[in-house]
Design a protein around this motif. Sequence first.
Motif, PDB file in Angstrom:
ATOM      1  N   THR A  67      25.760 -62.003 -19.802  1.00 19.43           N
ATOM      2  CA  THR A  67      25.622 -61.225 -18.575  1.00 19.43           C
ATOM      3  C   THR A  67      25.462 -59.740 -18.880  1.00 19.43           C
ATOM      4  O   THR A  67      24.612 -59.057 -18.304  1.00 19.43           O
ATOM      5  N   LEU A  68      26.282 -59.233 -19.803  1.00 12.22           N
ATOM      6  CA  LEU A  68      26.180 -57.820 -20.182  1.00 12.22           C
ATOM      7  C   LEU A  68      24.848 -57.530 -20.865  1.00 12.22           C
ATOM      8  O   LEU A  68      24.248 -56.465 -20.651  1.00 12.22           O
ATOM      9  N   PHE A  69      24.373 -58.485 -21.681  1.00  8.88           N
ATOM     10  CA  PHE A  69      23.068 -58.321 -22.318  1.00  8.88           C
ATOM     11  C   PHE A  69      21.970 -58.247 -21.271  1.00  8.88           C
ATOM     12  O   PHE A  69      21.047 -57.422 -21.368  1.00  8.88           O
ATOM     13  N   ARG A  70      22.050 -59.113 -20.249  1.00 10.79           N
ATOM     14  CA  ARG A  70      21.067 -59.084 -19.169  1.00 10.79           C
ATOM     15  C   ARG A  70      21.089 -57.729 -18.462  1.00 10.79           C
ATOM     16  O   ARG A  70      20.044 -57.176 -18.123  1.00 10.79           O
ATOM     17  N   LEU A  71      22.301 -57.213 -18.225  1.00 13.65           N
ATOM     18  CA  LEU A  71      22.433 -55.934 -17.532  1.00 13.65           C
ATOM     19  C   LEU A  71      21.762 -54.814 -18.325  1.00 13.65           C
ATOM     20  O   LEU A  71      20.994 -54.016 -17.769  1.00 13.65           O
ATOM     21  N   VAL A  72      22.047 -54.758 -19.611  1.00 12.67           N
ATOM     22  CA  VAL A  72      21.435 -53.739 -20.466  1.00 12.67           C
ATOM     23  C   VAL A  72      19.921 -53.916 -20.511  1.00 12.67           C
ATOM     24  O   VAL A  72      19.159 -52.941 -20.423  1.00 12.67           O
ATOM     25  N   ALA A  73      19.470 -55.176 -20.623  1.00 10.23           N
ATOM     26  CA  ALA A  73      18.034 -55.447 -20.706  1.00 10.23           C
ATOM     27  C   ALA A  73      17.315 -55.012 -19.434  1.00 10.23           C
ATOM     28  O   ALA A  73      16.199 -54.462 -19.501  1.00 10.23           O
ATOM     29  N   VAL A  74      17.924 -55.228 -18.275  1.00  8.22           N
ATOM     30  CA  VAL A  74      17.298 -54.837 -17.011  1.00  8.22           C
ATOM     31  C   VAL A  74      17.217 -53.320 -16.908  1.00  8.22           C
ATOM     32  O   VAL A  74      16.182 -52.761 -16.522  1.00  8.22           O
ATOM     33  N   GLY A  97       5.148 -57.552 -16.760  1.00 11.22           N
ATOM     34  CA  GLY A  97       6.420 -56.913 -17.061  1.00 11.22           C
ATOM     35  C   GLY A  97       7.328 -56.860 -15.847  1.00 11.22           C
ATOM     36  O   GLY A  97       8.542 -57.068 -15.947  1.00 11.22           O
ATOM     37  N   ALA A  98       6.738 -56.590 -14.672  1.00 17.10           N
ATOM     38  CA  ALA A  98       7.516 -56.564 -13.441  1.00 17.10           C
ATOM     39  C   ALA A  98       8.092 -57.943 -13.119  1.00 17.10           C
ATOM     40  O   ALA A  98       9.232 -58.075 -12.662  1.00 17.10           O
ATOM     41  N   GLN A  99       7.312 -59.004 -13.373  1.00  8.45           N
ATOM     42  CA  GLN A  99       7.795 -60.367 -13.153  1.00  8.45           C
ATOM     43  C   GLN A  99       8.987 -60.680 -14.055  1.00  8.45           C
ATOM     44  O   GLN A  99       9.989 -61.247 -13.604  1.00  8.45           O
ATOM     45  N   ILE A 100       8.868 -60.339 -15.324  1.00  8.56           N
ATOM     46  CA  ILE A 100       9.947 -60.599 -16.275  1.00  8.56           C
ATOM     47  C   ILE A 100      11.203 -59.823 -15.880  1.00  8.56           C
ATOM     48  O   ILE A 100      12.320 -60.351 -15.896  1.00  8.56           O
ATOM     49  N   LEU A 101      11.012 -58.568 -15.493  1.00 10.60           N
ATOM     50  CA  LEU A 101      12.129 -57.721 -15.087  1.00 10.60           C
ATOM     51  C   LEU A 101      12.802 -58.271 -13.834  1.00 10.60           C
ATOM     52  O   LEU A 101      14.036 -58.323 -13.742  1.00 10.60           O
ATOM     53  N   LEU A 108      20.729 -62.110 -13.164  1.00  8.84           N
ATOM     54  CA  LEU A 108      21.839 -61.186 -13.389  1.00  8.84           C
ATOM     55  C   LEU A 108      22.696 -61.067 -12.135  1.00  8.84           C
ATOM     56  O   LEU A 108      23.929 -61.034 -12.220  1.00  8.84           O
ATOM     57  N   ILE A 109      22.062 -61.012 -10.966  1.00 10.15           N
ATOM     58  CA  ILE A 109      22.813 -60.937  -9.708  1.00 10.15           C
ATOM     59  C   ILE A 109      23.720 -62.143  -9.559  1.00 10.15           C
ATOM     60  O   ILE A 109      24.894 -62.025  -9.177  1.00 10.15           O
ATOM     61  N   ASP A 110      23.197 -63.343  -9.856  1.00 12.68           N
ATOM     62  CA  ASP A 110      24.021 -64.561  -9.788  1.00 12.68           C
ATOM     63  C   ASP A 110      25.244 -64.426 -10.688  1.00 12.68           C
ATOM     64  O   ASP A 110      26.380 -64.684 -10.272  1.00 12.68           O
ATOM     65  N   SER A 111      25.003 -64.053 -11.941  1.00 17.51           N
ATOM     66  CA  SER A 111      26.079 -63.997 -12.930  1.00 17.51           C
ATOM     67  C   SER A 111      27.130 -62.953 -12.581  1.00 17.51           C
ATOM     68  O   SER A 111      28.322 -63.158 -12.808  1.00 17.51           O
ATOM     69  N   LEU A 140      31.291 -60.934 -13.154  1.00 17.94           N
ATOM     70  CA  LEU A 140      30.636 -61.397 -14.382  1.00 17.94           C
ATOM     71  C   LEU A 140      30.831 -62.884 -14.649  1.00 17.94           C
ATOM     72  O   LEU A 140      30.379 -63.383 -15.684  1.00 17.94           O
ATOM     73  N   HIS A 141      31.475 -63.610 -13.740  1.00 13.48           N
ATOM     74  CA  HIS A 141      31.759 -65.028 -13.973  1.00 13.48           C
ATOM     75  C   HIS A 141      31.062 -65.946 -12.963  1.00 13.48           C
ATOM     76  O   HIS A 141      31.506 -67.062 -12.718  1.00 13.48           O
ATOM     77  N   GLY A 142      29.981 -65.469 -12.360  1.00 12.65           N
ATOM     78  CA  GLY A 142      29.233 -66.309 -11.439  1.00 12.65           C
ATOM     79  C   GLY A 142      28.319 -67.277 -12.156  1.00 12.65           C
ATOM     80  O   GLY A 142      27.924 -67.053 -13.304  1.00 12.65           O
TER      81      GLY A 142
END
Length: 220
Positions: A67-74, A97-101, A108-111, A140-142
């Motif tokens: 989850t934290l990795f996703r946050l940093v990546a976004v 790129g916009a689709q991937i982002l 990330l919102i779910d998690s 962070l636990h979703g």
Amino acid sequence: MKYRHIVWIVIGILLIDQIVKYWIKTNMALNESFPVFGSWFQIHFIENEGMAYGLKFGGEFGKIALTLFRLVAVIVGFFYMKKLVREKYHTGLLICGAQILAGAAGNLIDSMFYGMIFSESTNSTVAQFLPAAGGYGTFLHGNVVDMLYFPLIEGFFPKWVPFWGGEHFIFFRPIFNIADAAISVGVIAILIFQKRFLHKPGEEKEKPVGTQPALDDKIA
């Protein structure tokens, strides 16, 4: 393409992704399903604690790390997209790129928040949004909500197939969501059109140097 167009693409995909997930979460019990087009396209509600297409990553610690990795990546992704727009890269690359982002942000919102804002989904109960007793988890636990299921081919492997002979198989087995689909489409498109998309503006393609006829030959 301008940066605001990237933002609108991301917002559009996010809205569709989250609206569908909200409807699934508040209208279907876990593992409930219904057909959309025959048996080959179904809405089948599951939740997963890990990566795209139901993959998992290292238990409780792995979930938080992911989850934290996703946050940093976004966050990094938005800055990188601004750089690509500024350098006037191919519109196709910017859209992908916009689709991937958007896909990364959707999961990330779910998690990050679903454990806090929804009650638990079970095989016999439908989740509630903002329940009085609180959510099923903490920040962070979703769990990520998945629902798109395409069991296009179902059967048994021939007996002569090594390891899997006689076993039952389904293609395509993974259940995924719109965010996963956005990521996959973006990545596949970049791989297919990489020569066109990844060409940096301003770079001149090298032209083969031809043999110029000598001046004497022309005169002759």
